[in-house]
Every structure is written in C-alpha cells, then in structure tokens.
Motif scaffolding. Structure first.
Motif, PDB file in Angstrom:
ATOM      1  N   LEU A   1       0.836  -1.201   0.000  1.00  0.00           N
ATOM      2  CA  LEU A   1       0.000   0.000   0.000  1.00  0.00           C
ATOM      3  C   LEU A   1       0.873   1.254   0.000  1.00  0.00           C
ATOM      4  CD1 LEU A   1      -2.720   1.416   0.103  1.00  0.00           C
ATOM      5  CD2 LEU A   1      -2.718   1.109   2.587  1.00  0.00           C
ATOM      6  N   ASP A   2       1.971   1.241   0.756  1.00  0.00           N
ATOM      7  CA  ASP A   2       2.890   2.387   0.755  1.00  0.00           C
ATOM      8  C   ASP A   2       3.474   2.625  -0.635  1.00  0.00           C
ATOM      9  OD1 ASP A   2       2.499   2.995   3.431  1.00  0.00           O
ATOM     10  OD2 ASP A   2       4.265   1.884   4.113  1.00  0.00           O
ATOM     11  N   ASP A   3       3.791   1.543  -1.359  1.00  0.00           N
ATOM     12  CA  ASP A   3       4.295   1.682  -2.732  1.00  0.00           C
ATOM     13  C   ASP A   3       3.241   2.329  -3.624  1.00  0.00           C
ATOM     14  OD1 ASP A   3       6.744   0.362  -2.132  1.00  0.00           O
ATOM     15  OD2 ASP A   3       5.781  -1.583  -2.429  1.00  0.00           O
ATOM     16  N   ALA A   4       2.002   1.903  -3.474  1.00  0.00           N
ATOM     17  CA  ALA A   4       0.905   2.459  -4.275  1.00  0.00           C
ATOM     18  C   ALA A   4       0.693   3.941  -3.957  1.00  0.00           C
ATOM     19  CB  ALA A   4      -0.379   1.674  -4.040  1.00  0.00           C
ATOM     20  N   LEU A   5       0.750   4.295  -2.692  1.00  0.00           N
ATOM     21  CA  LEU A   5       0.582   5.696  -2.297  1.00  0.00           C
ATOM     22  C   LEU A   5       1.713   6.548  -2.855  1.00  0.00           C
ATOM     23  CD1 LEU A   5      -0.656   5.260   1.374  1.00  0.00           C
ATOM     24  CD2 LEU A   5      -1.999   5.995  -0.610  1.00  0.00           C
TER      25      LEU A   5
END
Length: 145
Positions: A16-20
C-alpha cells in the motif's frame, strides 16, 4: 508473466505504501497515462524525458494486465502518447529497452514504428540475474534544436 519482464524499480511485493508513493509522486514524473478498459485501470504507459544532452529524448515504458494482452491496447495507447508528445513537447527521440526474449513488447514497438538499434549485453540486473536488453528507438521529427 508481467513481473518477469517488468523493471525491478517496481517493488515486489507491491505494498500500500508503494501504491501511495506512485499516486502522490511517481506518476507525476514525465508523461504518465493510465490505460483503462470500462473505467478500470488495466495498465500504464509513460515517457520520461532525459536530462542535459538527452533533454530532447524520452524513455518509453508500459505494462498491461495479462487478461488484456493481444487486444492492441498498448499499441493504441502508445500511438496516442506519441501524438501527445509531438504536439506538446520538443522531444525528438523516443527509446525503450526491452528484456531480450520479450517478443510481445518488441512487436508493440515495431507496430508503431520503433526500430531495433542494438543489443545491450547484460545491461539489466534483476533479482540476482543479468539480462540482455534490446534497444528500440523512434525519431519523431528532424528538428535541429
């Protein structure tokens, strides 16, 4: 199958951090566009302009969900991106480095007029392995400046 030829700059696993980070920063670099089918994101395409002596060149990259392969979506998206770059930038040259063996990607590039320019031996390092890269390019215009 997508991951096999995808740049290692795309993290695996993709968190999720990568997507954000991608939404807030990564997707803002260069000219990045979504590939959508029926309102759903199914891929991405982009052109990242070079710097200094490469300021009139840009590197092309793309990915597409496997379910949508073989429909001409990346060819259509690349044609649209090329037209946008011709109209809105002074970029003269586009290039892409494709993993040797990725025949689907080389066919996409050839369909929109890219030419094979060379073999980059052991140019790609991913997950502890070296891969050859195939250099493809397309000159958009013969501008002198």
């Amino acid at each position: 199958d997508i991951k096999h030829f995808l740049s290692p700059k795309i993290p695996t696993p993709y968190t999720l951090d990568d997507a954000l980070w991608w939404v807030e920063k990564g997707s803002k670099a260069g000219f990045t566009r979504a590939i959508e089918v029926d309102g759903q994101l199914v891929g991405c395409i982009g052109a990242l302009p070079g710097e200094f002596e490469y300021a009139k060149s840009a590197e092309i990259g793309y990915w597409l969900a496997q379910k949508y392969w073989g429909r001409g979506l990346v060819v259509a998206a690349l044609e649209l991106l090329i037209e946008e770059l011709k109209i809105n930038t002074d970029i003269v040259r586009l290039h892409a480095v494709v993993f040797a063996g990725n025949s689907q990607s080389t066919k996409v590039l050839e369909k929109v007029g890219f030419e094979h320019e060379g073999l980059l031996k052991k140019a790609i390092y991913k997950e502890g392995e070296f891969y050859d890269g195939l250099l493809y390019a397309k000159v958009l215009t013969e501008r002198s400046r």
